[in-house]
Write an enzyme that holds these catalytic residues in place. Structure first.
Site, PDB file in Angstrom:
ATOM      1  N   SER A 254       0.844  -1.197   0.000  1.00  0.00           N
ATOM      2  CA  SER A 254       0.000   0.000   0.000  1.00  0.00           C
ATOM      3  C   SER A 254       0.881   1.250   0.000  1.00  0.00           C
ATOM      4  CB  SER A 254      -0.909   0.010   1.227  1.00  0.00           C
ATOM      5  OG  SER A 254      -0.133   0.164   2.407  1.00  0.00           O
ATOM      6  N   LYS A 255       0.218   2.408  -0.019  1.00  0.00           N
ATOM      7  CA  LYS A 255       0.911   3.699  -0.061  1.00  0.00           C
ATOM      8  C   LYS A 255       1.901   3.861   1.091  1.00  0.00           C
ATOM      9  CE  LYS A 255      -0.768   6.306  -3.485  1.00  0.00           C
ATOM     10  NZ  LYS A 255       0.129   6.916  -4.465  1.00  0.00           N
ATOM     11  N   ARG A 256       1.583   3.259   2.245  1.00  0.00           N
ATOM     12  CA  ARG A 256       2.458   3.453   3.402  1.00  0.00           C
ATOM     13  C   ARG A 256       3.835   2.829   3.188  1.00  0.00           C
ATOM     14  NH1 ARG A 256       2.498  -0.949   7.108  1.00  0.00           N
ATOM     15  NH2 ARG A 256       1.081  -2.612   6.486  1.00  0.00           N
TER      16      ARG A 256
END
Length: 499
Positions: A254-256
């Site tokens: 994911s973006k994290r």
């Protein structure tokens, strides 16, 4: 392989092209090229609420930038178009109506509220929620009653309630699904739009797709699609579900975890060659275990049988390592032209000026690219060649400018360069070492403060390469400027100079 291989990449335009999608597209392309087949791009844009025109443009732009060139599809055309599902609605309606006429599908008048209520009741009863076939055997009278109420029907496929659906997967082997867990799923929504599991089957057949190579997350859709193939009397293609890409902590990517879209990597200064090389090795490896792979070699070596069954782990460090390799090895003019937009974006140089000073920038890139990991980093590392030094690295000031004789060494070094008959890096080095001997100091005591004075930094390309490129006058000017700065800054030795 006897039949002409035809594969497709079929993204939904609901966002950017991500690493996972790019890897799927790449594996399709490699398989097609290895087998002398055809690679098709099809845009699955029937989700009218989420599909975006800008996402279509972004996906196409990203694929072209990566060099994932398709044989048929948007911008190319072909004999099996149109290549947007939103332009193929009549075909889906026609095939759905055929299934109704053949008694293999039926109209369902259940409202979303009724379905949600039944689902909730099943969950409370501890049952797996599924459609119970309420509209499966409606009489003509019941149908007319629902239509008189203004209900718009969806169309559901009649799925066998017993037995098994077997998926023969090139990567995963034989996967068995019990038909009892498959309900009569919707193939056409009440708004007249097809569902994914129906539209992609109709399209894959109409486009002559021989192999469906896609992400593992679609494996659970495959038994439903096989039921559609069987109901429509279509030949079932071969399936290959490639493993998931997980984050280093084995969670869903994911973006994290940092950049995940192709355009994010491009904007950070990664090269398409590095990304393609990295994606090729994400879940697949060549027989010789080689890490540096050109597209040509990957095409020659690629086979679905060598794709791993286990999840691939996303490792941006490996991508960065590959990127630094390509920064060093690719054509100098290419790397220079790719670096210039980053210089312009950072305000280091204007586009007009970059054209006038191209050869100078190229030389700066040549002596600096060995140390850079990305184009963005490379642009930063050559900034001092293109604009004056405004500040000096703090730790360098403490270590090299804080010494009592730093200003004197810089001034005498500038003089030594100005007195050279022939100015080049060899003569500059001889002059510096002679000066150090004459002053009874180590050459490093002159070299380190000079580097800081003319670049503002403590690390970078070879000092004498920098001096040669900056030129006699500019190098001497910066050395005198730094000497003046040291004197005006007071007693820097109190700042903790390191010996």
């Amino acid at each position: 392989m006897t039949k002409n291989v035809r594969v497709r990449f079929a993204p939904s335009p609901t966002g950017s092209l991500h690493i996972g999608g790019a890897r799927t597209a790449l594996f399709n392309l490699l398989f097609a090229r290895h087998n002398g087949g055809t690679f098709i791009l099809r845009i699955e844009d029937t989700d009218t609420e989420r599909s975006r025109e800008e996402s279509v443009a972004q996906i196409i732009r990203s694929m072209k930038w990566l060099g994932l060139d398709w044989d048929e599809g948007p911008d190319k055309g072909g004999n099996y178009g149109p290549y947007f599902q939103s332009q193929r609605l009549e075909l889906y309606r026609k095939e759905a109506e055929r299934l109704i006429e053949e008694g293999k599908a039926y109209y369902c008048y259940c409202t979303p509220e009724e379905l949600a209520s039944r689902r909730e009741a099943m969950l409370k009863a501890g049952k797996a929620p599924r459609y119970e076939g309420i509209c499966r055997n409606l009489s003509e009278e019941e149908r007319k009653k629902y239509e008189a109420e203004g209900r718009k029907p969806a169309i559901r496929l009649k799925v066998p309630q017993e037995g098994e659906t077997i998926v023969e997967d090139i990567i995963r082997g034989t996967v068995v699904f019990e038909n009892s867990v498959l309900d009569d799923f919707i193939i056409m929504k009440s708004n007249g739009m097809p569902t994914y599991n129906f539209a992609c089957v109709v399209d894959d057949h109409a486009m002559g797709i021989t192999h469906v190579i896609r992400a593992e997350e679609h494996l659970s859709n495959t038994p439903k699609q096989i039921q559609v193939y069987k109901a429509l009397g279509y030949e079932i293609p071969e399936f290959a579900h490639v493993p998931m890409i997980l984050a280093p902590d084995r969670s869903k990517l994911s973006k994290r975890h940092g950049a995940t879209s192709v355009e994010e990597f491009r904007d950070q200064g990664y090269l398409p060659q590095a990304i393609i090389n990295y994606l090729t090795l994400l879940g697949w490896s060549p027989p010789d275990g080689e890490e540096i792979l050109s597209m040509e070699k990957a095409i020659k070596e690629f086979s679905l049988e060598r794709v791993n069954k286990t999840a691939a782990i996303y490792d941006v460090k490996k991508l960065t390592w590959l990127n630094s390799h390509y920064l060093r090895e690719l054509d100098l003019d290419y790397i220079t032209s790719e670096t210039i937009p980053f210089l312009v974006k950072k305000g280091i140089i204007s586009e007009e000026e970059s054209k006038k000073r191209y050869e100078y920038i190229k030389k700066a890139v040549e002596i600096s690219r060995d140390r850079a990991k990305t184009l963005d980093e490379l642009a930063d590392s050559i900034a001092f060649f293109l604009r004056d030094v405004e500040e000096y690295e703090e730790k360098g000031v403490r270590k090299h400018f804080a010494k009592e004789n730093a200003a004197e060494l810089l001034l005498k070094g500038a003089e030594a360069l100005e007195e050279l008959e022939r100015f080049d890096k060899q003569q500059a080095e001889i002059a510096f070492r002679s000066l150090a001997d004459a002053m009874g100091v180590k050459a490093a005591e002159l070299i380190h403060p000079t580097r800081l004075a003319i670049t503002g930094r403590t690390v970078g390309p070879g000092l004498f390469d920098i001096i040669e490129l900056l030129g006699r006058e500019e190098t001497a000017r910066r050395m005198r400027k730094a000497a003046r700065w040291i004197k005006e800054s007071g007693n820097l030795t109190k700042a903790g100079g390191e010996n």
